[in-house]
Design a protein around this motif. Structure first.
Motif, mmCIF file in Angstrom:
data_model
loop_
_atom_site.group_PDB
_atom_site.id
_atom_site.type_symbol
_atom_site.label_atom_id
_atom_site.label_comp_id
_atom_site.label_asym_id
_atom_site.label_seq_id
_atom_site.Cartn_x
_atom_site.Cartn_y
_atom_site.Cartn_z
ATOM 1 N N THR A 1 -0.118 -5.548 4.703
ATOM 2 C CA THR A 1 -0.619 -6.085 3.579
ATOM 3 C C THR A 1 0.785 -7.505 3.252
ATOM 4 O O THR A 1 1.358 -7.434 4.067
ATOM 5 N N VAL B 1 2.592 -0.043 -1.189
ATOM 6 C CA VAL B 1 1.599 -0.084 -3.005
ATOM 7 C C VAL B 1 2.087 0.264 -3.928
ATOM 8 O O VAL B 1 3.092 0.546 -4.128
ATOM 9 N N LEU C 1 -5.566 6.960 -5.342
ATOM 10 C CA LEU C 1 -6.366 5.769 -5.354
ATOM 11 C C LEU C 1 -7.092 5.185 -5.216
ATOM 12 O O LEU C 1 -7.371 3.692 -6.127
ATOM 13 N N VAL D 1 -5.433 -1.162 -2.918
ATOM 14 C CA VAL D 1 -4.989 -1.272 -1.222
ATOM 15 C C VAL D 1 -6.538 -1.617 -0.171
ATOM 16 O O VAL D 1 -6.112 -2.483 0.471
ATOM 17 N N VAL E 1 0.666 1.958 5.099
ATOM 18 C CA VAL E 1 0.032 0.535 4.341
ATOM 19 C C VAL E 1 1.200 -0.305 4.979
ATOM 20 O O VAL E 1 2.640 0.511 4.898
#
Length: 226
Positions: free
Chosen positions: A166, A171, A193, A200, A218
């Motif tokens: 990312t 996150v 989540l 995400v 992540v």
């Protein structure tokens, strides 16, 4: 003395990289320096004996969902986006092979002159032979994101983990680029989540991972050049 390969935690991984990550600081297209470094890193992992699957997005070229908001028909826009992922996959293949990593592009949309059609058993065989496998064209269906394609291929390939690159370093409860009060989480359950609607991956991707007990890691893909 144990080798580095003995210390590898995951033997087969799926790497999900967005198309935007390939742009660098550009507003469109490809930053070849970033792509070159990404493929060098993948090559290093491959040489440890880790079997690497890759799903790449196409947002650096075309985003189907965004295009549909401007009045274009959604299904056709999504198919155009799938073609963009094939372009990105072929570029990644080229750079991987420059780093002496044999690789294959398998597309959910048959395009026999440039890549192989997606066949599950063939993909697994490529991995067993040490080749990196790049899955292109998403799931081959409109209305599904490449995040969902990543989760689906991870399940089909029996991957140990999904690695999601990312543009932020973790996150957060909200977009940290827009909200300085956003809180970063160290660990979350699949249910967290979904119920907190954390962006995400999309809900169908997270549900697939949950149903098949595949962890999602992540990480910050900084797109550095060396």
């Amino acid at each position: 003395m144990s080798s580095l390969a003995d210390k590898v935690k995951y033997s087969r991984v799926l790497l999900k990289i967005s198309g935007e990550a390939l742009m660098g600081s550009q507003s469109f297209g490809h930053d070849m320096g970033i792509i070159s470094q990404l493929c060098k890193d993948i090559a290093d992992v491959n040489r440890l004996g880790v079997q690497v699957c890759i799903v790449v997005g196409g947002g650096n070229i075309f985003r189907g969902a965004s295009a549909s908001l401007s009045g274009r028909e959604r299904a056709s826009s999504d198919y155009i986006g799938m073609l963009a992922t094939i372009i990105n996959a072929l570029i990644l293949q080229n750079f991987l092979e420059k780093n002496l990593v044999a690789s294959r592009v398998l597309s959910a949309i048959p395009m026999a002159t440039v890549c192989e059609p997606y066949i599950r058993r063939k993909a697994i065989r490529h991995l067993e032979k040490g080749r990196a496998v790049i899955f292109a064209a998403g799931t081959g269906n409109p209305f599904f994101t490449t995040d969902t394609a990543a989760a689906l291929r991870a399940v089909e390939m029996n991957c140990d983990v999904i690695l999601k690159g990312t543009q932020v370093n973790g996150v957060y409860s909200a977009d940290p680029k827009k909200n300085e009060d956003a809180v970063m989480y160290d660990r979350l359950s699949y249910t967290d989540l979904l119920t907190r609607d954390l962006k995400v991956m999309d809900a169908s991707a997270i549900s697939l991972a949950r149903e098949n007990s595949i962890p999602i890691i992540v990480f910050f893909f900084e797109g550095r050049k060396k």
